[in-house]
Write an enzyme that holds these catalytic residues in place. Structure first.
Site, short mmCIF file in Angstrom:
data_model
loop_
_atom_site.label_atom_id
_atom_site.label_comp_id
_atom_site.label_asym_id
_atom_site.label_seq_id
_atom_site.Cartn_x
_atom_site.Cartn_y
_atom_site.Cartn_z
N GLY A 9 0.82 -1.21 0.00
CA GLY A 9 0.00 0.00 0.00
C GLY A 9 0.85 1.25 0.00
CG ASP A 58 -5.87 -6.37 -5.23
OD1 ASP A 58 -5.78 -6.59 -4.02
OD2 ASP A 58 -6.90 -5.91 -5.77
CB VAL A 59 -2.62 -7.48 -0.65
CG1 VAL A 59 -1.41 -6.55 -0.64
CG2 VAL A 59 -3.89 -6.76 -0.24
CG ASN A 85 0.29 1.10 4.78
OD1 ASN A 85 -0.16 1.71 5.73
ND2 ASN A 85 0.08 1.48 3.52
CB SER A 138 -7.24 0.53 13.01
OG SER A 138 -8.25 1.47 13.32
CE1 TYR A 151 -10.67 -0.73 8.60
CE2 TYR A 151 -11.41 0.47 10.55
CZ TYR A 151 -10.42 0.17 9.62
OH TYR A 151 -9.18 0.77 9.72
CE LYS A 155 -7.11 -2.05 9.58
NZ LYS A 155 -5.76 -2.25 9.02
N PRO A 181 -3.08 3.31 14.60
CG PRO A 181 -2.32 4.09 12.56
CD PRO A 181 -2.80 2.85 13.25
CG LEU A 183 -10.23 9.91 13.74
CD1 LEU A 183 -10.99 10.95 14.56
CD2 LEU A 183 -11.00 9.57 12.46
#
Length: 251
Positions: A9, A58-59, A85, A138, A151, A155, A181, A183
């Site tokens: 990415g 593309d992964v 990433n 995340s 989502y 994660k 991370p 935002l």
């Protein structure tokens, strides 16, 4: 620096910023992404700073992942650092209204794609009995928020895989850690909200979000610690953010 790093990415956001900072610090770079045009631009720009090799895949496509990584020339074949990433969020709907296509995309990219790339790179690292894997997670993998459902699940899976990798690879001396991370202002929300600029603007309005460069700086810090130091799990948020749902905004 005589180290080779593979970044997935790498054509936007955190991956792009990490590539820039690593190039400035003279890492040899294998830059991966789906957009050949952007990869070509990156190679031209960063090739003035360090040695660059690009891989266009593309992964989600495990055959492409295998073929591309196995095609690396000898001067790039000893991968010291993997930055997992590549990842995306698609949609933000209550689970009963969720799109199956969105769910598939998140599971395929965030979980399976990470595993496909890791599997290939680990063949190299295990044989050499050294290496460092950074999984970009995340805070969505630490706490679930409304309409985050699948989502967040993807994660949480990254968080579990990160822990599992660290345990299983301990005997080979391979370092494994995650950077999670809050935002960060990137193309993330543009993808999630499928180009709805009004919704995208609202996400980052009224406070100072993290920048991709902030995360890249942290990743560089993590990978440049002495080898006996492994930063196993790191959470970073903007000062205005207290949790997934609490953000101090000045509107």
């Amino acid at each position: 620096m005589d180290k080779t790093a593979l970044i997935t990415g790498s054509t936007s956001g955190i991956g792009r910023a990490t590539a820039q900072l690593f190039a400035e610090n003279k890492f040899n770079l294998i830059l991966c992404g789906r957009r050949q045009g952007r990869l070509d631009t990156l190679k031209k720009e960063l090739g003035e700073l360090t040695n660059i090799h690009t891989l266009n895949f593309d992964v989600r496509n495990k055959e492409d992942v295998t073929n591309q990584i196995s095609s690396l020339p000898s001067e790039f074949s000893n991968i010291d650092i993997l930055v997992n990433n590549a990842g995306n969020a698609h949609g933000m709907d209550s689970i009963e209204d969720g799109s199956l296509d969105d769910w598939d995309a998140m599971i395929d990219i965030n979980i399976k794609g990470l595993l496909y790339v890791s599997k290939e790179v680990l063949t190299i690292m295990v044989e050499r009995r050294q290496g460092h894997i950074i999984n970009i997670g995340s805070i969505a993998g630490k706490e679930v928020y409304p309409k985050g459902n699948v989502y967040c699940a993807s994660k949480y899976a990254v968080d579990a895989i990160n822990q599992g990798m660290r345990i299983d690879l301990n005997e080979y001396g391979i370092r494994v850690g995650a950077v999670n991370p809050g935002l960060v202002e990137t193309e993330f929300s543009q993808v999630r909200f499928k180009g709805d600029t009004e919704r995208v603007d609202k996400v980052y309005k009224g406070f100072q979000a993290l920048r991709p460069e902030d995360i890249a700086d942290i990743i560089l810090f993590v990978v440049t610690r002495p080898y006996h130091v492994n930063i196993a799990d790191l959470v970073v948020m903007p000062t205005a953010q207290a949790s997934s749902t609490i953000v101090k905004k000045e509107l």
